[in-house]
Design an enzyme around this catalytic site. Structure first.
Site, PDB file in Angstrom:
ATOM      1  N   ARG A 130       0.794  -1.222   0.000  1.00  0.00           N
ATOM      2  CA  ARG A 130       0.000   0.000   0.000  1.00  0.00           C
ATOM      3  C   ARG A 130       0.831   1.279   0.000  1.00  0.00           C
ATOM      4  NH1 ARG A 130      -2.742  -3.775   1.493  1.00  0.00           N
ATOM      5  NH2 ARG A 130      -0.819  -4.324   2.502  1.00  0.00           N
ATOM      6  N   THR A 131       1.771   1.384   0.934  1.00  0.00           N
ATOM      7  CA  THR A 131       2.421   2.680   1.121  1.00  0.00           C
ATOM      8  C   THR A 131       3.238   3.040  -0.123  1.00  0.00           C
ATOM      9  OG1 THR A 131       2.540   2.123   3.448  1.00  0.00           O
ATOM     10  CG2 THR A 131       3.797   4.030   2.738  1.00  0.00           C
ATOM     11  N   LYS A 136      25.750  -3.049  -0.056  1.00  0.00           N
ATOM     12  CA  LYS A 136      27.225  -2.932  -0.064  1.00  0.00           C
ATOM     13  C   LYS A 136      27.716  -2.159   1.152  1.00  0.00           C
ATOM     14  CE  LYS A 136      26.806  -2.175  -4.995  1.00  0.00           C
ATOM     15  NZ  LYS A 136      26.933  -1.062  -5.951  1.00  0.00           N
ATOM     16  N   ARG A 171      11.053   4.038   3.779  1.00  0.00           N
ATOM     17  CA  ARG A 171      10.649   3.062   4.811  1.00  0.00           C
ATOM     18  C   ARG A 171      11.891   2.280   5.200  1.00  0.00           C
ATOM     19  NH1 ARG A 171       5.620  -1.059   4.724  1.00  0.00           N
ATOM     20  NH2 ARG A 171       4.610   0.886   5.276  1.00  0.00           N
ATOM     21  N   HIS A 193       4.316   5.794  11.628  1.00  0.00           N
ATOM     22  CA  HIS A 193       3.923   5.620  10.226  1.00  0.00           C
ATOM     23  C   HIS A 193       2.955   6.760   9.909  1.00  0.00           C
ATOM     24  CE1 HIS A 193       2.871   3.980   6.450  1.00  0.00           C
ATOM     25  NE2 HIS A 193       2.570   2.733   6.777  1.00  0.00           N
TER      26      HIS A 193
HETATM   27  N1   CP Z   1      -0.555  -0.045   5.698  1.00  0.00           N
HETATM   28  C1   CP Z   1       0.675  -0.314   5.259  1.00  0.00           C
HETATM   29  O1   CP Z   1       1.667   0.287   5.680  1.00  0.00           O
HETATM   30  O2   CP Z   1       0.742  -1.294   4.300  1.00  0.00           O
HETATM   31  P1   CP Z   1       2.050  -1.735   3.533  1.00  0.00           P
HETATM   32  O3   CP Z   1       2.986  -2.355   4.547  1.00  0.00           O
HETATM   33  O4   CP Z   1       1.588  -2.698   2.480  1.00  0.00           O
HETATM   34  O5   CP Z   1       2.678  -0.496   2.952  1.00  0.00           O
END
Ligand code: CP
Length: 304
Positions: free
Chosen positions: A51-52, A80, A101, A129
């Site tokens: 999703r993100t 590396k 991320r 998040h």
């Molecule tokens: N909600 C969420 O962070 O989903 P993903 O881990 O798929 O990005």
């Protein structure tokens, strides 16, 4: 230059403007189809995501911009030994905005301190998040018509679930939010969060059984048990199916209670619940695109 590392980086007034922009994008997307022409988003994902990452990429493409990036640390020079600081300095030469991320708490903060472009924290370990929180807030505002004046139950892995931690930090800024934390003993909400609630005089309760509190809830925020943050497999296996929301249990809930879930879902919501009009988690994923479009426009300074 602005970054988004924590949901508290924006004031509630700024969030209102962001959500107004997201709502306008939802209703008149063609107005925004070229606003990011010539701009590039970098998505640097050192951890898996559906999703993100893809909603960020979809958002930039829908705004007329382009996207570069990596979805696996092993396909980047991190394999590396390159540091996040060096990577972001280099990405600053290639892109106009970056979503990152990383499994380590604080990685996005480090990146923002060295970056020459806006950095968005797309999840740092079990910490925060913020764009999921923006998604959650926009979903609540759009479907409930308000932010505040409700009882929210957060259920599942409250220890490792970064979406839960971010959402609580954001919701404490709104009036009359009553929290009920529903988790097994081992996955309780961290003490630093309950201390913060006590200091602010915000009501909360901790319970183990979902059925005991389901009739009280206006919002139920389900979460999966975060397998990747467990130190041993045995504990994960023991706890992973602790909560399973079923159509039978939903009979206990209010007619207008909304079920939210950041997704991915594993077993914690039975697929039959998807047909219940109160199940809002796929609509929530759609709001994630609108709010990330609004965020990109805002951080690039393109909002009128
Ligand atoms: N909600 C969420 O962070 O989903 P993903 O881990 O798929 O990005």
């Amino acid at each position: 230059m602005r970054h988004l590392i924590s949901p508290l980086d924006f004031t509630t007034e700024e969030l209102d403007r962001l959500f107004d922009l997201a709502a306008d994008i939802e209703h008149a997307p063609s107005k925004y189809a070229h606003i990011c022409e010539g701009k590039i988003l970098a998505t640097c994902f050192y951890e898996p995501s559906t999703r993100t990452r893809l909603s960020f990429e979809s958002a930039m493409i829908r705004l007329g911009g382009k996207v570069i990036g990596f979805s696996d640390a092993n396909s980047s020079s991190a394999a590396k030994g390159e540091s996040v600081s060096d990577t972001i300095r280099v990405i600053s030469c290639y892109a106009d905005i970056c979503a990152i991320r990383h499994p380590k708490e604080g990685a996005a903060t480090v990146a923002s301190s060295k970056s020459l472009i806006p950095v968005v924290n797309a999840g740092d370990g079990g910490h925060q998040h913020p764009t999921q929180t923006l998604t959650d807030l926009l979903t609540i505002r759009s479907l409930k018509g308000r932010l505040g004046g409700f009882t929210i139950g957060l259920c599942g892995d409250l220890k490792f679930g970064r979406t839960v931690h971010s959402l609580i930090h954001a919701l404490v800024r709104y009036e009359n939010v009553n929290f009920i934390f529903i988790s097994p003993e081992e996955l309780r909400i961290p003490d630093y969060i309950t201390e913060m609630l006590k200091e602010k005089g915000i009501p909360y309760r901790e319970v183990i059984r979902l059925e005991d509190v389901l009739p009280e809830l206006d919002l139920l925020y389900m979460t999966r048990v975060q397998k990747e943050r467990f130190f041993n497999e045995e504990d994960y296996v023991r706890l992973k199916d602790f909560y399973i929301l079923t159509t039978e249990k939903m009979e206990l809930a209010k007619d207008d209670m909304l079920i939210l879930h950041p997704l991915p879902r594993v077993n914690e919501i039975d697929v039959e619940v998807d047909e219940d009009p109160r199940a809002a988690y796929f609509r929530q994923a759609q709001y994630g695109v609108y709010v990330r479009m609004a965020l990109i426009i805002t951080l690039l300074g393109l909002a009128k």
